[in-house]
Design a protein around this motif. Structure first.
Motif, short mmCIF file in Angstrom:
data_model
loop_
_atom_site.label_atom_id
_atom_site.label_comp_id
_atom_site.label_asym_id
_atom_site.label_seq_id
_atom_site.Cartn_x
_atom_site.Cartn_y
_atom_site.Cartn_z
N VAL A 190 12.09 28.69 -17.95
CA VAL A 190 12.23 28.43 -16.53
C VAL A 190 10.84 28.41 -15.92
O VAL A 190 10.04 29.33 -16.15
CB VAL A 190 13.10 29.52 -15.84
CG1 VAL A 190 13.12 29.31 -14.34
CG2 VAL A 190 14.50 29.52 -16.40
N ARG A 191 10.56 27.37 -15.16
CA ARG A 191 9.28 27.29 -14.45
C ARG A 191 9.60 27.25 -12.96
O ARG A 191 10.28 26.33 -12.49
CB ARG A 191 8.53 26.02 -14.84
CG ARG A 191 7.18 25.92 -14.18
CD ARG A 191 6.43 24.64 -14.51
NE ARG A 191 6.60 24.26 -15.90
CZ ARG A 191 6.31 23.05 -16.36
NH1 ARG A 191 5.88 22.12 -15.57
NH2 ARG A 191 6.48 22.78 -17.64
N ALA B 223 7.75 15.72 -7.47
CA ALA B 223 7.08 15.68 -8.77
C ALA B 223 7.90 16.39 -9.82
O ALA B 223 8.03 15.92 -10.96
CB ALA B 223 5.69 16.30 -8.66
N GLY B 224 8.49 17.52 -9.47
CA GLY B 224 9.32 18.25 -10.42
C GLY B 224 10.48 17.42 -10.93
O GLY B 224 10.81 17.43 -12.11
N VAL B 225 11.10 16.67 -10.03
CA VAL B 225 12.21 15.80 -10.43
C VAL B 225 11.71 14.65 -11.30
O VAL B 225 12.31 14.32 -12.32
CB VAL B 225 12.95 15.25 -9.18
CG1 VAL B 225 13.97 14.20 -9.56
CG2 VAL B 225 13.61 16.40 -8.42
N ILE B 226 10.59 14.05 -10.93
CA ILE B 226 10.02 12.94 -11.71
C ILE B 226 9.72 13.38 -13.14
O ILE B 226 9.93 12.62 -14.09
CB ILE B 226 8.76 12.38 -11.01
CG1 ILE B 226 9.17 11.67 -9.71
CG2 ILE B 226 7.99 11.44 -11.92
CD1 ILE B 226 8.00 11.28 -8.82
N HIS B 227 9.25 14.61 -13.31
CA HIS B 227 8.94 15.10 -14.65
C HIS B 227 10.16 15.11 -15.57
O HIS B 227 10.02 15.00 -16.79
CB HIS B 227 8.32 16.49 -14.59
CG HIS B 227 6.94 16.51 -14.01
ND1 HIS B 227 5.99 15.57 -14.29
CD2 HIS B 227 6.36 17.36 -13.14
CE1 HIS B 227 4.88 15.83 -13.64
NE2 HIS B 227 5.08 16.92 -12.92
N CYS B 228 11.34 15.22 -15.01
CA CYS B 228 12.57 15.21 -15.83
C CYS B 228 12.79 13.89 -16.55
O CYS B 228 13.45 13.85 -17.58
CB CYS B 228 13.80 15.50 -14.97
SG CYS B 228 13.81 17.13 -14.26
N ALA B 229 12.26 12.81 -16.00
CA ALA B 229 12.45 11.49 -16.61
C ALA B 229 11.54 11.27 -17.81
O ALA B 229 11.66 10.27 -18.50
CB ALA B 229 12.23 10.39 -15.57
N PRO C 232 10.70 13.97 -20.41
CA PRO C 232 10.67 15.32 -20.98
C PRO C 232 9.78 15.46 -22.21
O PRO C 232 9.28 16.55 -22.48
CB PRO C 232 12.14 15.61 -21.31
CG PRO C 232 12.77 14.27 -21.43
CD PRO C 232 12.02 13.35 -20.51
N ASP C 233 9.55 14.38 -22.96
CA ASP C 233 8.69 14.48 -24.14
C ASP C 233 7.25 14.82 -23.76
O ASP C 233 6.56 15.51 -24.50
CB ASP C 233 8.72 13.17 -24.94
CG ASP C 233 10.06 12.93 -25.59
OD1 ASP C 233 10.82 13.90 -25.81
OD2 ASP C 233 10.36 11.76 -25.89
N ASN C 234 6.80 14.32 -22.62
CA ASN C 234 5.42 14.56 -22.20
C ASN C 234 5.27 15.71 -21.21
O ASN C 234 4.17 16.20 -21.01
CB ASN C 234 4.83 13.28 -21.59
CG ASN C 234 4.61 12.22 -22.64
OD1 ASN C 234 4.20 12.51 -23.76
ND2 ASN C 234 4.91 10.99 -22.30
N THR C 235 6.36 16.10 -20.55
CA THR C 235 6.25 17.14 -19.53
C THR C 235 6.89 18.46 -19.95
O THR C 235 6.58 19.49 -19.38
CB THR C 235 6.90 16.69 -18.22
OG1 THR C 235 8.30 16.48 -18.46
CG2 THR C 235 6.27 15.41 -17.68
N GLY C 236 7.83 18.39 -20.89
CA GLY C 236 8.56 19.59 -21.28
C GLY C 236 9.64 19.97 -20.29
O GLY C 236 10.26 21.02 -20.41
N VAL C 237 9.89 19.12 -19.29
CA VAL C 237 10.88 19.41 -18.26
C VAL C 237 12.14 18.60 -18.56
O VAL C 237 12.10 17.38 -18.65
CB VAL C 237 10.36 19.06 -16.85
CG1 VAL C 237 11.42 19.31 -15.79
CG2 VAL C 237 9.09 19.85 -16.54
N ASP C 238 13.25 19.28 -18.73
CA ASP C 238 14.52 18.62 -19.03
C ASP C 238 15.46 18.57 -17.83
O ASP C 238 16.32 17.70 -17.75
CB ASP C 238 15.24 19.35 -20.16
CG ASP C 238 14.47 19.29 -21.46
OD1 ASP C 238 14.15 18.18 -21.89
OD2 ASP C 238 14.17 20.35 -22.03
#
Length: 150
Positions: free
Chosen positions: A11-12, A20-26, A28-34
């Motif tokens: 959890v971050r 930006a947090g939502v965009i990172h979900c698209a 996940p391989d590069n951001t680690g955000v699912d």
């Protein structure tokens, strides 16, 4: 949060940068955000929906009308079902364009930099839903004493 962590998921917590947090979900391989969960504002939800329409992704939202003032405002705006769950197409329809320029440095964009006496650097991301194009633009803006438009 404890329940999510008990499954082994990380959890971050973030204090700002909802879009930006939502965009990172698209990515996940590069951001680690699912996945992104939050209670940001409705304008940020619409911006996030537009960005996800451009790069691929899904989201669902529901208004949190926890005061009488918010309920009255929503009713005046034509919202009759305060518990309605909105999908991405409800928030962003048709050909969408998303553009953002970093003001302060965050996880998505660098902030404004004053690099030399007369140069300001900015970083902007521009996305389009029809083509799926994502462009990052690094720009130098020169400050002149006077602007002459002839």
């Amino acid at each position: 949060i404890q329940g999510v962590r008990s499954t082994g998921a990380a959890v971050r917590l973030i204090t700002d940068g909802d879009v930006a947090g939502v965009i990172h979900c698209a990515d996940p391989d590069n951001t680690g955000v699912d996945m992104y969960l939050g209670i940001g504002g409705a304008p940020e939800g619409v911006l996030a929906a537009v960005a996800l329409r451009c790069i691929g992704g899904q989201m669902q939202c529901r208004l949190i009308l926890d005061t009488e003032e918010k309920r009255e405002r929503a009713h005046k705006m034509g919202i009759h079902d305060p518990k309605m769950i909105y999908g991405i197409e409800d928030m962003a329809r048709g050909d969408c364009l998303f553009a953002a320029t970093g003001v302060t440095t965050g996880s998505l964009l660098s902030g404004v930099k004053f690099t030399r006496k007369d140069v300001i650097e900015t970083e902007t991301v521009v996305m389009r839903s029809v083509t799926g194009t994502v462009r990052y633009i690094k720009a130098e803006h020169r400050q002149f004493e006077k602007f002459h438009l002839d």
